[in-house]
Every structure is written in structure tokens, then in C-alpha cells.
Design a protein around this motif. Structure first.
Motif, PDB file in Angstrom:
ATOM      1  N   ASP A  26       3.144 -14.249  -1.521  1.00  0.00           N
ATOM      2  CA  ASP A  26       3.941 -14.013  -0.315  1.00  0.00           C
ATOM      3  C   ASP A  26       3.555 -12.692   0.344  1.00  0.00           C
ATOM      4  OD1 ASP A  26       5.439 -16.347  -0.785  1.00  0.00           O
ATOM      5  OD2 ASP A  26       7.064 -15.244  -1.793  1.00  0.00           O
ATOM      6  N   LEU A  27       3.479 -11.633  -0.456  1.00  0.00           N
ATOM      7  CA  LEU A  27       3.144 -10.318   0.084  1.00  0.00           C
ATOM      8  C   LEU A  27       1.709 -10.287   0.593  1.00  0.00           C
ATOM      9  CD1 LEU A  27       3.723  -7.419   0.788  1.00  0.00           C
ATOM     10  CD2 LEU A  27       3.322  -6.806  -1.618  1.00  0.00           C
ATOM     11  N   ALA A  28       0.800 -10.872  -0.171  1.00  0.00           N
ATOM     12  CA  ALA A  28      -0.604 -10.901   0.256  1.00  0.00           C
ATOM     13  C   ALA A  28      -0.734 -11.609   1.605  1.00  0.00           C
ATOM     14  CB  ALA A  28      -1.465 -11.575  -0.803  1.00  0.00           C
ATOM     15  N   ASP A  29      -0.071 -12.734   1.745  1.00  0.00           N
ATOM     16  CA  ASP A  29      -0.116 -13.470   3.007  1.00  0.00           C
ATOM     17  C   ASP A  29       0.463 -12.638   4.155  1.00  0.00           C
ATOM     18  OD1 ASP A  29      -1.231 -15.648   1.686  1.00  0.00           O
ATOM     19  OD2 ASP A  29       0.649 -16.788   1.605  1.00  0.00           O
ATOM     20  N   ALA A  30       1.606 -11.993   3.904  1.00  0.00           N
ATOM     21  CA  ALA A  30       2.261 -11.194   4.945  1.00  0.00           C
ATOM     22  C   ALA A  30       1.407  -9.991   5.352  1.00  0.00           C
ATOM     23  CB  ALA A  30       3.638 -10.732   4.466  1.00  0.00           C
ATOM     24  N   ALA A  31       0.642  -9.450   4.411  1.00  0.00           N
ATOM     25  CA  ALA A  31      -0.186  -8.274   4.684  1.00  0.00           C
ATOM     26  C   ALA A  31      -1.599  -8.647   5.127  1.00  0.00           C
ATOM     27  CB  ALA A  31      -0.244  -7.383   3.440  1.00  0.00           C
ATOM     28  N   GLY A  32      -1.945  -9.925   5.053  1.00  0.00           N
ATOM     29  CA  GLY A  32      -3.272 -10.359   5.464  1.00  0.00           C
ATOM     30  C   GLY A  32      -4.372  -9.981   4.482  1.00  0.00           C
ATOM     31  N   LEU A  53      -3.094  -0.333   3.490  1.00  0.00           N
ATOM     32  CA  LEU A  53      -1.818   0.316   3.149  1.00  0.00           C
ATOM     33  C   LEU A  53      -0.792   0.114   4.270  1.00  0.00           C
ATOM     34  CD1 LEU A  53      -3.089   3.612   1.527  1.00  0.00           C
ATOM     35  CD2 LEU A  53      -1.992   1.689   0.366  1.00  0.00           C
ATOM     36  N   ARG A  54      -1.248   0.226   5.519  1.00  0.00           N
ATOM     37  CA  ARG A  54      -0.324   0.008   6.652  1.00  0.00           C
ATOM     38  C   ARG A  54       0.207  -1.420   6.640  1.00  0.00           C
ATOM     39  NH1 ARG A  54      -4.337   2.946   9.994  1.00  0.00           N
ATOM     40  NH2 ARG A  54      -3.519   5.049  10.235  1.00  0.00           N
ATOM     41  N   ALA A  55      -0.671  -2.378   6.399  1.00  0.00           N
ATOM     42  CA  ALA A  55      -0.259  -3.787   6.402  1.00  0.00           C
ATOM     43  C   ALA A  55       0.713  -4.088   5.263  1.00  0.00           C
ATOM     44  CB  ALA A  55      -1.490  -4.690   6.302  1.00  0.00           C
ATOM     45  N   VAL A  56       0.418  -3.560   4.070  1.00  0.00           N
ATOM     46  CA  VAL A  56       1.301  -3.774   2.926  1.00  0.00           C
ATOM     47  C   VAL A  56       2.648  -3.095   3.166  1.00  0.00           C
ATOM     48  CG1 VAL A  56       1.647  -3.270   0.464  1.00  0.00           C
ATOM     49  CG2 VAL A  56      -0.566  -4.132   1.264  1.00  0.00           C
ATOM     50  N   ALA A  57       2.621  -1.862   3.660  1.00  0.00           N
ATOM     51  CA  ALA A  57       3.866  -1.138   3.938  1.00  0.00           C
ATOM     52  C   ALA A  57       4.711  -1.897   4.955  1.00  0.00           C
ATOM     53  CB  ALA A  57       3.558   0.274   4.437  1.00  0.00           C
ATOM     54  N   ALA A  58       4.078  -2.383   6.029  1.00  0.00           N
ATOM     55  CA  ALA A  58       4.813  -3.122   7.062  1.00  0.00           C
ATOM     56  C   ALA A  58       5.427  -4.391   6.483  1.00  0.00           C
ATOM     57  CB  ALA A  58       3.884  -3.456   8.228  1.00  0.00           C
ATOM     58  N   ALA A  59       4.674  -5.087   5.622  1.00  0.00           N
ATOM     59  CA  ALA A  59       5.183  -6.321   5.016  1.00  0.00           C
ATOM     60  C   ALA A  59       6.367  -6.041   4.092  1.00  0.00           C
ATOM     61  CB  ALA A  59       4.066  -7.026   4.251  1.00  0.00           C
ATOM     62  N   LEU A  60       6.425  -4.830   3.549  1.00  0.00           N
ATOM     63  CA  LEU A  60       7.523  -4.443   2.660  1.00  0.00           C
ATOM     64  C   LEU A  60       8.627  -3.684   3.406  1.00  0.00           C
ATOM     65  CD1 LEU A  60       5.439  -3.252  -0.420  1.00  0.00           C
ATOM     66  CD2 LEU A  60       6.788  -5.359  -0.228  1.00  0.00           C
ATOM     67  N   ASN A  61       8.474  -3.565   4.735  1.00  0.00           N
ATOM     68  CA  ASN A  61       9.436  -2.833   5.559  1.00  0.00           C
ATOM     69  C   ASN A  61       9.564  -1.376   5.113  1.00  0.00           C
ATOM     70  OD1 ASN A  61      11.143  -2.681   7.780  1.00  0.00           O
ATOM     71  ND2 ASN A  61      12.957  -3.184   6.583  1.00  0.00           N
ATOM     72  N   LEU A  62       8.424  -0.764   4.818  1.00  0.00           N
ATOM     73  CA  LEU A  62       8.353   0.639   4.443  1.00  0.00           C
ATOM     74  C   LEU A  62       7.366   1.346   5.357  1.00  0.00           C
ATOM     75  CD1 LEU A  62       7.936   0.342   0.551  1.00  0.00           C
ATOM     76  CD2 LEU A  62      10.016   0.987   1.772  1.00  0.00           C
ATOM     77  N   THR A  63       7.424   2.665   5.366  1.00  0.00           N
ATOM     78  CA  THR A  63       6.377   3.440   6.016  1.00  0.00           C
ATOM     79  C   THR A  63       5.267   3.670   4.982  1.00  0.00           C
ATOM     80  OG1 THR A  63       7.265   5.591   5.365  1.00  0.00           O
ATOM     81  CG2 THR A  63       8.108   4.635   7.444  1.00  0.00           C
ATOM     82  N   VAL A  64       4.104   4.051   5.476  1.00  0.00           N
ATOM     83  CA  VAL A  64       3.015   4.376   4.548  1.00  0.00           C
ATOM     84  C   VAL A  64       3.424   5.568   3.684  1.00  0.00           C
ATOM     85  CG1 VAL A  64       0.614   5.142   4.356  1.00  0.00           C
ATOM     86  CG2 VAL A  64       1.229   3.383   6.026  1.00  0.00           C
ATOM     87  N   ARG A  65       4.139   6.513   4.268  1.00  0.00           N
ATOM     88  CA  ARG A  65       4.602   7.688   3.506  1.00  0.00           C
ATOM     89  C   ARG A  65       5.499   7.244   2.340  1.00  0.00           C
ATOM     90  NH1 ARG A  65       5.263  13.127   4.791  1.00  0.00           N
ATOM     91  NH2 ARG A  65       4.658  12.633   6.915  1.00  0.00           N
ATOM     92  N   GLU A  66       6.444   6.335   2.614  1.00  0.00           N
ATOM     93  CA  GLU A  66       7.322   5.843   1.555  1.00  0.00           C
ATOM     94  C   GLU A  66       6.519   5.111   0.486  1.00  0.00           C
ATOM     95  OE1 GLU A  66      11.432   5.002   4.049  1.00  0.00           O
ATOM     96  OE2 GLU A  66       9.790   3.556   4.173  1.00  0.00           O
ATOM     97  N   LEU A  67       5.555   4.343   0.923  1.00  0.00           N
ATOM     98  CA  LEU A  67       4.703   3.605  -0.004  1.00  0.00           C
ATOM     99  C   LEU A  67       3.904   4.562  -0.887  1.00  0.00           C
ATOM    100  CD1 LEU A  67       3.933   0.609  -0.543  1.00  0.00           C
ATOM    101  CD2 LEU A  67       2.007   0.965   0.990  1.00  0.00           C
ATOM    102  N   MET A  68       3.351   5.593  -0.273  1.00  0.00           N
ATOM    103  CA  MET A  68       2.490   6.520  -1.001  1.00  0.00           C
ATOM    104  C   MET A  68       3.275   7.489  -1.883  1.00  0.00           C
ATOM    105  SD  MET A  68      -0.634   5.774  -0.158  1.00  0.00           S
ATOM    106  CE  MET A  68      -1.534   7.229  -0.609  1.00  0.00           C
ATOM    107  N   PHE A  69       4.395   7.988  -1.376  1.00  0.00           N
ATOM    108  CA  PHE A  69       5.072   9.088  -2.058  1.00  0.00           C
ATOM    109  C   PHE A  69       6.491   8.779  -2.512  1.00  0.00           C
ATOM    110  CE2 PHE A  69       1.969  10.845   0.940  1.00  0.00           C
ATOM    111  CZ  PHE A  69       1.067  11.347   0.007  1.00  0.00           C
TER     112      PHE A  69
END
Length: 158
Positions: A26-32, A53-69
Motif C-alpha cells: 500500500d505504501l509503496a504504491d502510494a509513494a510510487g 523521501l518526499r513521496a514516502v513522507a507525503a504518503a504517510l502524511n508527514l513532512t520530510v523533517r518528521e520522517l528524518m528526525f
């Protein structure tokens, strides 16, 4: 001292994905991206591109900053626990689920002793039993606890 690792990012991605009830596909599909690519990211085995990272973060409704840190975890400190508990429950492992249930029971007891109100959802275990024990075992434990409080020997009913 290392203060950053791709495995930390992968753990945040996995925890958030599970918390949202998403499969890897599901996540892979949403992030392309591909599911094997996502698996490598979650395991911390790759250094993903910023676009990924931007695509995965967007699919998880997070910012890249939240994803990274992990800023989202700072704002909601219990969110990582929800994902961890979810993984335990999803495993279906009776021993692990029983250990989790016992741990939660002890925490509730500590909170009650500290004066917090904890709703009692009953003593039914996750398998529809009394926490993996028989009803007679539960009654015996209650009698023994009562006898320790009163100092009298617990009597089994006949």
C-alpha cells in the motif's frame, strides 16, 4: 557518537505505516516506489533519494523533517508505542500477547495507586478467556489476594 542512522528513518516509516494500517505494498504504491525498495528503506539498507523521501513522507502524511528526525514523535510521544503494540497483536503470538496484557495490567495498577482513574474493561483476555487463565484460577487469585489483605487463610469453596 553517531546520532543518525537510516535504520532510524526506516523504523519511523515502518511504525507510521503500521499505525496507519498500511501494508508495505500500500505504501509503496502510494509513494510510487516498489515494495522491495520500501523494504530496503525500512530495513535501513539504502540511502534513499530526496524525491523518494518526499513521496514516502507525503504518503504517510508527514513532512520530510518528521520522517528524518521524528518530530511527529516528539509532538505525540505515545505514537511509536501504538505501532509497537500493533505489531505484537498482529503477530498472533499468544505468549507475547499475554505478556503485553500483563504489562498493561501492571501499569494500570501503578496508575491507580498514583490516583489516576483507569477504566476497567474487564478481565477478559485477548483470546476471550480470563487472560489465558481459567475462571477458577482467577477466583483463586482473588481469594489469595483477599487473604493477604486480611491476614486470614483463604478457604476454597466446596
Amino acid at each position: 557518537m553517531i546520532d543518525f542512522g537510516w535504520s532510524d528513518v526506516g523504523n519511523r516509516i515502518r511504525d507510521r505505516r503500521i499505525g496507519l494500517g498500511m501494508s508495505q505494498q500500500d505504501l509503496a504504491d502510494a509513494a510510487g516506489i516498489t515494495q522491495p525498495g520500501l523494504l530496503r528503506i525500512e530495513k535501513g539498507e539504502t540511502n534513499p533519494k530526496m524525491d523518494t523521501l518526499r513521496a514516502v513522507a507525503a504518503a504517510l502524511n508527514l513532512t520530510v523533517r518528521e520522517l528524518m528526525f521524528g518530530d511527529a514523535l516528539i509532538l505525540n510521544p505515545g505514537s511509536h508505542l501504538v505501532a509497537r503494540v500493533g505489531r505484537i497483536l498482529d503477530s498472533g503470538d499468544r505468549a507475547a500477547i499475554s505478556a503485553l496484557e500483563n504489562s498493561v495490567g501492571m501499569i494500570e495498577l501503578l496508575l491507580k495507586r498514583a490516583g489516576h482513574r483507569i477504566d476497567d474493561f474487564g478481565s477478559r483476555g485477548p483470546f476471550g478467556d480470563a487472560g489465558g487463565k481459567s475462571a477458577s484460577h482467577s477466583r483463586e487469585r482473588k481469594r489469595n489476594a483477599s487473604s493477604r489483605r486480611t491476614g486470614k487463610q483463604a478457604q476454597k469453596p466446596r
